[in-house]
Write an enzyme that holds these catalytic residues in place. Structure first.
Site: not given
Lengths: 594, 594
Positions: B434-436, B297
């Protein structure tokens, strides 16, 4: 990726925020009533949903194709256009004198939203044709009107606007295209024009180009530009398309979005000169273009509303369908559609609140345009002139943000082209650029629309907003809207005063605050309209109107969301306007790149 | 569309805002000094500019191509990757125990910004490999470490993270992929994974997939997910890639951006089961993924900074080059480059101010990660944990806005794909997803990072910000920064208190304010860093440092711009946090669609 026209909201805005009586009072509109309007909107909504919307994603994928000077539009476009013309849709808001149906702009705006929401690439073609119609109506000779208007209004011929050249974008003073008299009353046009929307295509039997060019003896700069009408096929004595004119489509652009709409590079006069006629008086071309551009800018604002609505419809459908996670704070509950998650809801409400504010402000502006055209209301033209850069600038800036929220709600799916959410983002990205960037709109706003009359029109509009705020009750469900709107209107007035004072003394500082001022104006005007909508809805609810209970309650909640989330940004914009200029100029050009 | 690494600013942040002494005090970093750092940055900048940047636009155009399960990357990518590995770049920040160079994260962050600015599609490959390295370092067995780490650190093998399945996006509790013991200590993996970045490609001799899957007896939900290492080619006893594992790349996605980076759909176990090993303990996979995701992140946040920088470089070059119009208020002046127009300047300053705030905050966060890893500073882990969702969420949201400003500065040219500005906008659009998603980051922030410790880490950071504000002089050039920062920190503290109080009693309301809170936090932290930068620059100027006079003066002007234009938005975010929740929930699901 279906589309359903927002009929209920369009009717609400026309009936409650403009008023059918006010619409019917326009000259030649005494036949217009709520039933007629509902019928027109419904029929248009059906055409938009059934014919235009299904071509939107395939059109994006296929794009328009250029081959040796000819442009083939995406599969289905030519047929849809034929049906569009046959249905009489092209003539909807046009002058009845030349075959138009004369529908007021406030009603037509709702229909135009639909065309653009369903398929913006398609809708650009009639949008440009309307611009050409308007230019010829205002400035054409009787012969030009008789030759071109019936065909353009019917839609069998389409129109274009040819302004830009490689060295002349926002700066039209730099136009180089030349027009040489041919000795027989016509002109030979030579030069290259770029970014010509639907400059070449296969959907109509002729294309009528309106072209900015310079006469041989013209003064330099913007005062030496004239307007010419240059048809693709030169009409014969009976008005039938005849010989091919000396205009060549050199290429079409490979664009981020609106890929089904061909953006042409046109070479005029490679074989000696394209035959054209002067429109209106010599050297007044830019002035004519500006009159015409007013309407085009309003239309582009509507495109912003439209693409935002389309993105919203897709995102809310996905949010109700996609199941993911459990509801926060609910123990042991099952998985839920993502619309139940607070942040997804926040994003949907953000989209909805901004869209409804735009729709209301857009149609109220269209009504001001109607009043201005009717010449019955002295302030209407100033009102419309003031609002147009706001509608163009603020709507289109929001359109990008809203389309981006639509992608975000889809999560990873939003980034996959097949989902369709990304197309709206790509399509929307042109809107704050063409027909004058947001910076150009903002300079028009602070200069011609605010500073020139010493802030009179701006203060008059703000006074109406304040009056609305003061009509909001001091207790009950709507009370929360009152303080926010009052304080936002005060900020707007302070910034208007600052702008008027600064424009004359430090135009650089005024220009540095121009876009924040435009956004502030739009934000506050949107708050005004959502508050009006909430009051109208509350009155219906109090009056015991139960049929539309959900709709009217939603209006109140949406206005509250707008106040808490959107109108709350007024303070930051006002700060940028009044305190942001020094830092904008603090660095040298080299330091910016340091 | 060239790229020049921002070496001067990277050195400034490291030397003035982190401090080379603090970097050198890290365990194993006593050899790190300003000269070494400058040399590394310069060398990396050269590789980024000369090798990676020229492949960015062609890579977008060509894309990665899938054919019958094999993926061919865009022309030049495989060769560039070979050179990347040969240059030792992959190992830069990795653990020296397994062949890494052990460069502190604060320095590596600058290098990683460069890879991503030059070519985000390319840089994703080593980014994912670093994630796999970290997971194995933290949780792998000695045998797994010995087998995989040297290859991954060197870069001859690459790594992936396999989390998402069609029904399990943000909601990993819904993961269905199964792992069945094969009776010999290994597992057979069966299931489908989607959105696997570089899940299949032709750039490395092996691909090491880290896969979330369920053991047969696993509990339902997130507590029944385990982590497996599943190589594309099963290594033999000597670690040489051997038999092809039962993993098939079914397709790659057709995406809005990062088109040169293959996003794979992977089918595991169509022919009986892909052979994998359990990593760490059973049923702790999600926990491991979260540890590893922290770094991923952070890296995605850097991607936001990187793409913003690239968009800025292109826009400012265009603004200095493109001549259009005359300068406002200058009579009789000639045409000027558009950087002389106030609104273009405002947009460039907006980009610059946000980028420099991000770069400073990013590297300061990287230093907190270094301190946390070193275990010498008790608060460092909490500080890093707090900042990571802010870096991920705020940087990536800004990246889209900044890339969009880059398009806007180009006017009509920005919408033409060949210009390249639009690619940055398209590439940037994945970052807040992406990645949350930003919503996920914001919920992580308000829950695990703020509410869980009662706001302790947040208040500790805010106290440092306040101390900075109080060190700002009360008169002179920097005085204007003081009041704005003090008031913004107060708003942040009020929102932190509101969040802590509300999280326990009304998690829905807290979640509705989560994204505005994240943006508020980022905005105020950015104001803190730009103020620190201005103070450091002022000290240099006072000290008579004339060599970098322009650079240091620009730092002060940029901080002033940030305060007037960006920090000014703190009030609106705070209002949304503390007053925005009721309206977010005012409508029913049906009413939202009404």
């Amino acid at each position: 990726m279906t589309y359903a026209a927002p009929l209920r909201d369009l009717r609400f805005v026309l009936e409650e925020l403009v008023g059918m009586d006010a619409v019917a009072a326009l000259p030649g509109a005494d036949h217009v009533n709520a039933e007629l309007v509902a019928a027109v909107l419904e029929e248009a909504g059906r055409f938009a949903a059934d014919v235009l919307a299904p071509l939107n994603a395939p059109g994006d994928k296929a794009g328009a194709r250029w081959d040796d000077g000819a442009v083939t539009t995406a599969p289905g476009f030519a047929d849809a256009y034929r049906r569009f013309v046959e249905g009489g849709w092209n003539a909807l808001s046009c002058n009845p004198e030349h075959g138009g149906q004369g529908l007021p702009k406030s009603v037509a705006a709702g229909v135009e939203e639909m065309w653009n929401a369903a398929n913006m690439s398609f809708a650009l073609c009639p949008l440009l044709t309307r611009g050409a119609i308007e230019a010829l109506e205002l400035t054409g000779s009787d012969a030009q009107k008789a030759l071109y208007l019936p065909k353009l209004i019917e839609g069998s011929w389409t129109g274009t606007m040819n302004l830009t050249e490689p060295q002349a974008g926002s700066d039209l003073a730099a136009v180089r295209t030349r027009a040489t008299p041919d000795g027989e009353g016509r002109y030979r046009i030579q030069g290259q024009k770029i970014y010509i929307t639907y400059g070449e295509h296969d959907m109509a039997e002729n294309i009528v180009h309106l072209v900015l060019a310079r006469l041989p003896d013209a003064p330099a700069g913007v005062k030496g530009i004239s307007l010419f009408v240059v048809p693709k096929f030169i009409p014969d004595a009976d008005g039938r398309p005849g010989a091919r004119n000396d205009i060549r489509c050199v290429s079409i652009e490979h664009k981020l979005g609106i890929k089904a709409s061909p953006t042409a590079v046109l070479a005029y006069g490679d074989a000696g000169g394209a035959l054209g006629e002067l429109v209106g008086e010599a050297n007044r071309g830019l002035e004519y273009m500006f009159i015409m551009m007013n309407n085009a800018r309003f239309q582009v604002g509507l495109q912003g509303l439209a693409i935002a609505e389309r993105a919203f419809q897709q995102a809310r459908a996905y949010a109700r369908d996609r199941v993911q996670g459990t509801e926060a704070g609910v123990r042991g509950g099952g998985r839920v559609p993502i619309i139940r998650h607070a942040d997804v809801r926040r994003m949907l409400m953000e989209m909805k609140a901004r869209i409804e504010a735009m729709r209301a402000l857009g149609i109220v502006t269209a009504h001001a345009l109607d009043l201005a055209q009717a010449g019955q209301d002295a302030g209407a033209q100033a009102r419309a002139d003031l609002l147009i850069p706001i509608v163009k600038g603020w709507f289109t800036e929001q359109a990008g943000d809203i389309a981006s929220l639509g992608v975000q709600i889809h999560g990873g799916m939003g980034f996959i082209e097949e989902t369709g959410a990304a197309q709206h983002l790509r399509d929307a990205r042109i809107l704050p650029i063409y027909e004058g960037t947001t910076g150009i709109q903002a300079n028009d706003l602070i200069g011609r629309k605010v500073a020139r009359d010493g802030g009179r029109a701006a203060h008059a509009l703000a006074a109406e907003m304040r009056a609305t705020a003061e009509r909001l009750p001091e207790s009950g469900e709507l009370a929360g809207l009152r303080a926010g709107l009052l304080s936002a209107v005060s900020l707007l007035n302070a910034c208007t005063d600052w702008m008027v004072a600064t424009y004359g003394t430090d135009i650089g500082a005024a220009s540095a605050g121009a876009v924040p001022y435009l956004k502030l104006f739009g934000t506050v005007a949107g708050g005004w309209q959502t508050a009006r909508a909430a009051m109208a809805a509350a009155a219906r609810l109090e009056g015991g109107d139960n049929a539309d209970r959900d709709f009217h309650q939603a209006k109140i909640g949406t206005a509250q969301f707008y106040a808490a989330h959107v109108l709350a940004q007024a303070g930051a914009y006002a700060h940028q306007v009044m305190h942001g200029a020094p830092a904008t100029f603090a660095l040298t050009d080299d330091q910016i790149a340091a």
